[in-house]
Design a protein around this motif. Structure first.
Motif, PDB file in Angstrom:
ATOM      1  N   MET A  11     -45.359  25.421  36.295  1.00  8.94           N
ATOM      2  CA  MET A  11     -44.461  24.708  37.541  1.00  8.94           C
ATOM      3  C   MET A  11     -44.417  22.922  38.352  1.00  8.94           C
ATOM      4  O   MET A  11     -46.020  23.783  38.571  1.00  8.94           O
ATOM      5  N   GLU A  12     -44.366  21.976  38.450  1.00 10.28           N
ATOM      6  CA  GLU A  12     -44.867  21.411  39.089  1.00 10.28           C
ATOM      7  C   GLU A  12     -44.155  21.745  41.152  1.00 10.28           C
ATOM      8  O   GLU A  12     -43.663  21.081  40.954  1.00 10.28           O
ATOM      9  N   THR A  13     -45.517  21.184  41.812  1.00 11.03           N
ATOM     10  CA  THR A  13     -45.339  21.120  43.055  1.00 11.03           C
ATOM     11  C   THR A  13     -45.770  19.595  43.674  1.00 11.03           C
ATOM     12  O   THR A  13     -46.944  19.553  43.549  1.00 11.03           O
ATOM     13  N   LEU A  14     -45.340  19.334  44.687  1.00 10.60           N
ATOM     14  CA  LEU A  14     -45.676  18.580  45.319  1.00 10.60           C
ATOM     15  C   LEU A  14     -45.518  18.117  46.653  1.00 10.60           C
ATOM     16  O   LEU A  14     -44.147  18.787  47.371  1.00 10.60           O
ATOM     17  N   THR A  15     -46.097  18.050  47.360  1.00 13.87           N
ATOM     18  CA  THR A  15     -45.927  17.925  48.916  1.00 13.87           C
ATOM     19  C   THR A  15     -46.333  16.206  50.043  1.00 13.87           C
ATOM     20  O   THR A  15     -47.449  16.440  49.332  1.00 13.87           O
ATOM     21  N   PHE A  16     -45.330  16.414  50.521  1.00 16.09           N
ATOM     22  CA  PHE A  16     -45.871  15.040  51.114  1.00 16.09           C
ATOM     23  C   PHE A  16     -45.259  15.206  52.807  1.00 16.09           C
ATOM     24  O   PHE A  16     -44.792  15.528  52.825  1.00 16.09           O
ATOM     25  N   ASP A  17     -46.543  14.689  53.792  1.00 19.21           N
ATOM     26  CA  ASP A  17     -46.013  14.610  54.524  1.00 19.21           C
ATOM     27  C   ASP A  17     -47.083  13.615  55.811  1.00 19.21           C
ATOM     28  O   ASP A  17     -48.494  13.346  55.720  1.00 19.21           O
ATOM     29  N   SER A  18     -46.216  12.784  56.711  1.00 17.14           N
ATOM     30  CA  SER A  18     -46.503  11.805  57.569  1.00 17.14           C
ATOM     31  C   SER A  18     -45.257  11.237  58.389  1.00 17.14           C
ATOM     32  O   SER A  18     -44.617  11.135  57.859  1.00 17.14           O
ATOM     33  N   ALA A  19     -46.479  10.906  59.262  1.00 25.87           N
ATOM     34  CA  ALA A  19     -45.691   9.333  60.688  1.00 25.87           C
ATOM     35  C   ALA A  19     -46.411   8.343  60.056  1.00 25.87           C
ATOM     36  O   ALA A  19     -45.533   7.926  60.893  1.00 25.87           O
ATOM     37  N   ASP A  20     -46.782   7.887  59.309  1.00 30.63           N
ATOM     38  CA  ASP A  20     -47.075   6.502  59.348  1.00 30.63           C
ATOM     39  C   ASP A  20     -46.527   5.711  57.928  1.00 30.63           C
ATOM     40  O   ASP A  20     -46.207   6.231  56.810  1.00 30.63           O
ATOM     41  N   LEU A  21     -45.505   4.982  58.187  1.00 24.92           N
ATOM     42  CA  LEU A  21     -44.630   4.257  57.738  1.00 24.92           C
ATOM     43  C   LEU A  21     -44.746   3.485  56.544  1.00 24.92           C
ATOM     44  O   LEU A  21     -44.452   3.346  55.579  1.00 24.92           O
ATOM     45  N   ALA A  22     -46.341   2.772  56.751  1.00 22.95           N
ATOM     46  CA  ALA A  22     -47.349   2.241  55.480  1.00 22.95           C
ATOM     47  C   ALA A  22     -48.094   3.304  54.349  1.00 22.95           C
ATOM     48  O   ALA A  22     -47.222   3.187  52.965  1.00 22.95           O
ATOM     49  N   VAL A  23     -48.144   3.591  55.031  1.00 22.58           N
ATOM     50  CA  VAL A  23     -49.125   5.225  54.140  1.00 22.58           C
ATOM     51  C   VAL A  23     -47.484   6.369  53.106  1.00 22.58           C
ATOM     52  O   VAL A  23     -47.182   6.112  51.928  1.00 22.58           O
ATOM     53  N   THR A  24     -46.021   6.299  54.029  1.00 26.10           N
ATOM     54  CA  THR A  24     -44.702   6.940  53.538  1.00 26.10           C
ATOM     55  C   THR A  24     -44.181   5.784  52.012  1.00 26.10           C
ATOM     56  O   THR A  24     -43.834   5.926  51.136  1.00 26.10           O
ATOM     57  N   GLU A  25     -44.374   4.737  52.605  1.00 30.31           N
ATOM     58  CA  GLU A  25     -43.567   3.553  51.554  1.00 30.31           C
ATOM     59  C   GLU A  25     -44.667   3.920  50.138  1.00 30.31           C
ATOM     60  O   GLU A  25     -43.990   3.302  49.258  1.00 30.31           O
ATOM     61  N   ASP A  26     -46.412   3.981  50.623  1.00 27.63           N
ATOM     62  CA  ASP A  26     -46.520   3.607  49.528  1.00 27.63           C
ATOM     63  C   ASP A  26     -46.803   5.091  48.414  1.00 27.63           C
ATOM     64  O   ASP A  26     -46.028   4.698  47.441  1.00 27.63           O
ATOM     65  N   PHE A  27     -46.550   6.504  48.957  1.00 29.63           N
ATOM     66  CA  PHE A  27     -45.919   7.434  48.087  1.00 29.63           C
ATOM     67  C   PHE A  27     -44.717   7.107  47.699  1.00 29.63           C
ATOM     68  O   PHE A  27     -44.574   7.610  46.936  1.00 29.63           O
ATOM     69  N   LEU A  28     -43.407   6.863  48.568  1.00 29.32           N
ATOM     70  CA  LEU A  28     -42.155   6.618  47.946  1.00 29.32           C
ATOM     71  C   LEU A  28     -42.485   6.060  46.625  1.00 29.32           C
ATOM     72  O   LEU A  28     -41.474   5.465  45.866  1.00 29.32           O
ATOM     73  N   SER A  29     -43.010   4.973  46.896  1.00 26.86           N
ATOM     74  CA  SER A  29     -42.839   3.945  45.627  1.00 26.86           C
ATOM     75  C   SER A  29     -43.616   4.238  44.318  1.00 26.86           C
ATOM     76  O   SER A  29     -43.323   4.169  43.156  1.00 26.86           O
ATOM     77  N   ARG A  30     -44.574   5.050  44.653  1.00 24.18           N
ATOM     78  CA  ARG A  30     -45.407   5.558  43.644  1.00 24.18           C
ATOM     79  C   ARG A  30     -44.796   7.071  42.483  1.00 24.18           C
ATOM     80  O   ARG A  30     -44.207   7.396  41.695  1.00 24.18           O
TER      81      ARG A  30
ATOM     82  N   ARG B 282     -41.120  13.852  55.625  1.00 26.59           N
ATOM     83  CA  ARG B 282     -42.069  15.175  54.707  1.00 26.59           C
ATOM     84  C   ARG B 282     -40.785  14.729  53.590  1.00 26.59           C
ATOM     85  O   ARG B 282     -39.712  15.390  53.082  1.00 26.59           O
ATOM     86  N   ILE B 283     -42.069  15.455  51.983  1.00 31.18           N
ATOM     87  CA  ILE B 283     -41.524  15.722  50.622  1.00 31.18           C
ATOM     88  C   ILE B 283     -41.542  15.955  50.589  1.00 31.18           C
ATOM     89  O   ILE B 283     -42.893  16.942  49.904  1.00 31.18           O
ATOM     90  N   VAL B 284     -40.505  17.613  49.393  1.00 33.00           N
ATOM     91  CA  VAL B 284     -41.500  18.921  48.333  1.00 33.00           C
ATOM     92  C   VAL B 284     -40.191  18.547  47.279  1.00 33.00           C
ATOM     93  O   VAL B 284     -39.457  18.585  47.636  1.00 33.00           O
ATOM     94  N   ARG B 285     -41.694  18.341  46.299  1.00 36.17           N
ATOM     95  CA  ARG B 285     -41.093  18.360  44.789  1.00 36.17           C
ATOM     96  C   ARG B 285     -41.718  19.246  44.055  1.00 36.17           C
ATOM     97  O   ARG B 285     -42.543  20.045  44.326  1.00 36.17           O
ATOM     98  N   ASN B 286     -40.519  20.467  44.124  1.00 40.07           N
ATOM     99  CA  ASN B 286     -40.355  21.764  42.585  1.00 40.07           C
ATOM    100  C   ASN B 286     -40.166  21.142  41.507  1.00 40.07           C
ATOM    101  O   ASN B 286     -39.057  20.371  41.553  1.00 40.07           O
ATOM    102  N   GLY B 287     -40.705  21.671  40.728  1.00 39.70           N
ATOM    103  CA  GLY B 287     -40.051  21.218  38.706  1.00 39.70           C
ATOM    104  C   GLY B 287     -41.171  21.287  37.878  1.00 39.70           C
ATOM    105  O   GLY B 287     -41.999  21.508  37.772  1.00 39.70           O
ATOM    106  N   VAL B 288     -40.344  21.229  37.227  1.00 39.16           N
ATOM    107  CA  VAL B 288     -41.057  20.814  35.710  1.00 39.16           C
ATOM    108  C   VAL B 288     -41.194  19.278  34.926  1.00 39.16           C
ATOM    109  O   VAL B 288     -40.644  18.063  35.505  1.00 39.16           O
ATOM    110  N   PRO B 289     -42.029  18.480  33.826  1.00 43.94           N
ATOM    111  CA  PRO B 289     -41.864  16.994  34.123  1.00 43.94           C
ATOM    112  C   PRO B 289     -40.967  16.334  34.134  1.00 43.94           C
ATOM    113  O   PRO B 289     -40.704  15.907  33.974  1.00 43.94           O
TER     114      PRO B 289
END
Length: 95
Positions: free
Chosen positions: A1-20, A38-45
């Motif tokens: 199972m894939e797990t991904l987490t993201f947490d930032s208060a920087d708008l430019a860093v958030t934009e880069d993450f969302l774009s990727r 804050r973003i948490v992703r769980n799943g399979v491919p």
């Protein structure tokens, strides 16, 4: 199972993450000192469940995702997010 987490208060860093993580986009906020994302992703491919917590007002412009994305809004609203011929939920409890 894939797990991904993201947490930032920087708008430019958030934009880069969302774009990727989703599709190329630009984001902005009229609020002074944009809040935390804050973003948490769980799943399979082939299927994933992403939980997003954006504690600030965000404007965005995004290219098409190229896949199906279902959204459940717990709090707040999503405005001006539409595609011709499709109805998009815009607030908690609407469909």
């Amino acid at each position: 199972m894939e797990t991904l987490t993201f947490d930032s208060a920087d708008l430019a860093v958030t934009e880069d993450f969302l774009s990727r993580a989703y599709a190329r986009m630009s984001i902005g906020s009229s609020a002074p000192g944009a809040g935390r994302a804050r973003i948490v992703r769980n799943g399979v491919p082939s299927v994933s469940v992403d939980e997003l917590d954006l504690d600030f007002e965000m404007s965005y412009s995004v290219t098409p995702l190229g896949r199906i994305c279902l959204c459940l809004v717990h709090d707040g609203t999503v405005r001006d997010h539409s595609f011709p011929g499709w109805r998009t939920p815009s607030a908690p409890g609407t469909w």
